[in-house]
Scaffold this motif. Sequence first.
Motif, short mmCIF file in Angstrom:
data_model
loop_
_atom_site.label_atom_id
_atom_site.label_comp_id
_atom_site.label_asym_id
_atom_site.label_seq_id
_atom_site.Cartn_x
_atom_site.Cartn_y
_atom_site.Cartn_z
N ASP A 1 -15.25 15.43 -12.07
CA ASP A 1 -16.10 14.49 -11.33
C ASP A 1 -15.24 13.55 -10.49
O ASP A 1 -15.53 13.28 -9.32
CB ASP A 1 -16.95 13.66 -12.29
N ALA A 2 -14.18 13.04 -11.11
CA ALA A 2 -13.31 12.09 -10.43
C ALA A 2 -12.59 12.74 -9.25
O ALA A 2 -12.49 12.14 -8.17
CB ALA A 2 -12.30 11.52 -11.42
N LEU A 3 -12.11 13.95 -9.44
CA LEU A 3 -11.40 14.63 -8.36
C LEU A 3 -12.28 14.85 -7.15
O LEU A 3 -11.81 14.86 -6.01
CB LEU A 3 -10.83 15.97 -8.85
N ALA A 4 -13.58 15.02 -7.39
CA ALA A 4 -14.51 15.25 -6.28
C ALA A 4 -14.63 14.03 -5.37
O ALA A 4 -15.09 14.13 -4.23
CB ALA A 4 -15.89 15.64 -6.82
N LEU A 5 -14.21 12.85 -5.87
CA LEU A 5 -14.29 11.63 -5.07
C LEU A 5 -13.02 11.33 -4.30
O LEU A 5 -13.00 10.42 -3.46
CB LEU A 5 -14.61 10.42 -5.97
N VAL A 6 -11.95 12.07 -4.57
CA VAL A 6 -10.66 11.79 -3.93
C VAL A 6 -10.79 11.90 -2.41
O VAL A 6 -11.23 12.92 -1.88
CB VAL A 6 -9.56 12.75 -4.43
N GLY A 7 -10.44 10.82 -1.72
CA GLY A 7 -10.50 10.80 -0.27
C GLY A 7 -11.83 10.38 0.31
O GLY A 7 -11.95 10.15 1.51
N TYR B 1 -5.77 5.00 -11.10
CA TYR B 1 -6.38 3.69 -11.32
C TYR B 1 -7.87 3.73 -10.95
O TYR B 1 -8.71 3.15 -11.65
CB TYR B 1 -5.67 2.62 -10.49
N TRP B 2 -8.18 4.40 -9.85
CA TRP B 2 -9.58 4.56 -9.46
C TRP B 2 -10.34 5.34 -10.54
O TRP B 2 -11.47 4.99 -10.89
CB TRP B 2 -9.69 5.28 -8.12
N ILE B 3 -9.73 6.40 -11.05
CA ILE B 3 -10.39 7.22 -12.07
C ILE B 3 -10.66 6.41 -13.33
O ILE B 3 -11.75 6.51 -13.92
CB ILE B 3 -9.53 8.47 -12.38
N VAL B 4 -9.71 5.58 -13.74
CA VAL B 4 -9.92 4.71 -14.91
C VAL B 4 -11.11 3.79 -14.67
O VAL B 4 -11.98 3.62 -15.55
CB VAL B 4 -8.65 3.89 -15.22
N GLY B 5 -11.16 3.19 -13.48
CA GLY B 5 -12.27 2.29 -13.17
C GLY B 5 -13.61 2.98 -13.13
O GLY B 5 -14.61 2.46 -13.64
N GLU B 6 -13.65 4.17 -12.51
CA GLU B 6 -14.89 4.94 -12.44
C GLU B 6 -15.38 5.34 -13.83
O GLU B 6 -16.57 5.20 -14.15
CB GLU B 6 -14.67 6.21 -11.60
N THR B 7 -14.45 5.82 -14.65
CA THR B 7 -14.81 6.30 -15.99
C THR B 7 -15.38 5.17 -16.82
O THR B 7 -16.42 5.32 -17.48
CB THR B 7 -13.58 6.91 -16.68
N ALA B 8 -14.71 4.03 -16.81
CA ALA B 8 -15.18 2.89 -17.59
C ALA B 8 -16.56 2.43 -17.13
O ALA B 8 -17.42 2.07 -17.95
CB ALA B 8 -14.18 1.74 -17.48
N LEU B 9 -16.78 2.46 -15.82
CA LEU B 9 -18.06 2.01 -15.28
C LEU B 9 -19.19 2.95 -15.67
O LEU B 9 -20.26 2.51 -16.11
CB LEU B 9 -17.96 1.89 -13.75
N VAL B 10 -18.98 4.24 -15.54
CA VAL B 10 -20.01 5.21 -15.92
C VAL B 10 -20.30 5.12 -17.41
O VAL B 10 -21.47 5.13 -17.84
CB VAL B 10 -19.58 6.64 -15.53
N GLU B 11 -19.26 5.01 -18.22
CA GLU B 11 -19.45 4.96 -19.67
C GLU B 11 -20.16 3.68 -20.09
O GLU B 11 -20.90 3.67 -21.07
CB GLU B 11 -18.10 5.10 -20.37
#
Length: 223
Positions: free
Chosen positions: A44-50, A24-34
């Motif tokens: 990129d998303a995995l690097a933010l985990v935690g 869910y976080w990845i979906v939100g991040e992707t939509a925001l960047v795009e």
Amino acid sequence: MTSLAGPKAVLWDMDGTLVDTEPYWIVGETALVERFGGTWTHEDALALVGNDLSSSARILQGAGVDMPEEAIIEHLTDSVIEQIRVKGVPFRPGAQALLRSLRAAGIKTAIVTMSRHRLAEHVAGLIDFDAFDAVLGGDDVPRPKPHPDPYLAGADALGVSIDDCVALEDSPTGLRSAVSSGAVSIGVPNLVALDGYGAHEIWNTLVGRTADDVAQLWKDTRA
């Protein structure tokens, strides 16, 4: 002096450990960047985990998101809450059963997450039994994971010593926080590997795990 009767509390990370909300976080991040014309990869998303949300917001700014840090954090939090509303809360396999076992054994529990307190309260409220004695979000502590502060604050909120606590984590950042706090730390891998980050034990799943398993590991570690 620590008693070897068993742990007094279990401190739960939330995203990726209690609930599988990382997608869910990845979906939100992707939509925001795009939205700002950028590209956001799975790596990129995995690097933010935690990560704490402030650090993640600054990375998103670097990816082209032209919004203040706090606005990014609130936007992503709203996005995750909305996805939970629409798609449901995806509890990690075995998590609720382990929580029930801990509660039946009289072991205190707390959420210790870098997500906003309001999101953690929302998730806790979707569990159909009284699952947690305390809920701490990233906005409740002065320093984020990987500092020990969140887990120390979790123990303090429950009125127990960190030496009497077990922590459950799915990320390297979270494990470093838990281990440095002094809690017996269990890694429960989800999206990223946890080898080499100091976990006292790695559990590949919570399915079939009970309060007895938690107590035995705590005793073996503290003996």
